[in-house]
Design an enzyme around this catalytic site. Sequence first.
Site, short mmCIF file in Angstrom:
data_model
loop_
_atom_site.label_atom_id
_atom_site.label_comp_id
_atom_site.label_asym_id
_atom_site.label_seq_id
_atom_site.Cartn_x
_atom_site.Cartn_y
_atom_site.Cartn_z
CB THR B 91 -1.12 0.03 1.16
OG1 THR B 91 -2.12 -1.09 1.04
CG2 THR B 91 -1.58 1.26 1.38
CB CYS B 343 -12.64 -2.39 0.28
SG CYS B 343 -13.08 -1.00 0.00
#
Lengths: 79, 400
Positions: B91, B343
């Site tokens: 990330t 998510c």
Amino acid sequence: MPVVAPNKKIDCLGLFCPMPILKVREAMIPLTPGQVLEMLSDDPASEADMKSWTTRTGHELLAIERDGAVFRFLVRKTK
Amino acid sequence: MARSSASSSERPSSGSTAAATRVYLDYAAFSPVDPRVVAVMRPFFEGGVGNPSAPHSLGLEARASLDGARAKLARLVGATPTGVVFTSGATEANNLAVKGLVSRGPGRHVVTSAVEHISVINACRDLEKHGVGVSYVGVSADGRVDPGAVADALRPDTALVSIMAANGEIGTVQPLRDIGRITRSRGVPFHVDAVNAAGRVPIAVDEWGIDLLTLSSNDLYGPPGAGALWVRPELKLSPIVLGGGQERGYRSGTENLPAIVGMGVAADLARAELQAEATRLAALRDRLLTGLVERVRGSRVTGALAGDRLPHHTSLVVPGVKADSVLLELDLRGVAASSGSACAALTGEPSHVLRAIGCDREAAEGSLCFTLGRWTTAAEIDYVIDVVPGVVERLRRLAP
């Protein structure tokens, strides 16, 4: 557009998907049907996300206003 | 049953003495760290090692270990070692690539795809907030980016093209070579998030015209908490983490040496075993895909097939059930799998990847993802093929 006074306001400025939707979901829980939540967000994806979320959950998206990069959403809890 | 190419590696211990069956098919979410990696890391926790920036001999040894890991990562992807910048994970590497490159140069436009990892998408959204234009190129029904669409989206002020090597939710491998040819001919830097693909399919950074490449330690069976961005040495970035100037100034903060050394060993193992492991897993993948689609009524595969699909990746949509319910039932039967996107699981919204390949809301709700790995056996696959159809039928009968 009629002026609606929100019963509760949350600030999601600086946050990105999925956080605004998660915060809205959480904030809606204590509201009673008919009450209105205001949410502020500057995530460019939040407009599409809020439309999709309210369609799916059945809550009423009363208004989407935009001031520069900042969106202001008003959502009425329906159930 | 084919013997694992990794048979020299014992299976990581579950830490439990219970004999209960546990079939782990969620390697995309987390991979057990290879015991051979843990063995090399151990001395780096236990003393006798310095800070890689320290001037004494322990520091110099640490520096040598750090640079050794750099070389191993570079070798996995056919790149020069000096370009490797270690980060806390993929990330951070994706953020550094997208925001670091675009904020450094004059270009005010980025081309990416609609199926990127959320870390690339949200880094792009952040750029949009600062006036940068972003084109999100769509994908075909099996999740492939059309290189022609990337070419069409380029503008004179395009600063970056960022396209993932392969998708973690639907397993589709992207035509990087063709996209790299276009970006190179137009002189636009090309970033590739290779988290899902590295160690599973060959990657040749120099040959394919890739300028920045994101890697994750854990996806190579290394420890979590380490990642890397490979940056073509002639490119310049603005750092996003400021401090003492480690990692050529691109990523300040003392390097996480044990994890980085582990990531290096993991990269070496992945490179040595790639071909045999990809063949073994692709056979298991196809057995699972075929078995499930034949036995689960109405189900269909999401993503590409055969050579255009990651060898360890199985995903499908099952109409008439909710993925959450299926996963709960499977968990009770000892099977750990996922719906594809953490998510989307949090928000309850269909994932952006499934939306991009044209899944409607109902199909997206029944999305299942089984990711295989180094310790997956044929017996486990057969167990899952046996269990899933019954679970789905039971849930369908219960559905209102």
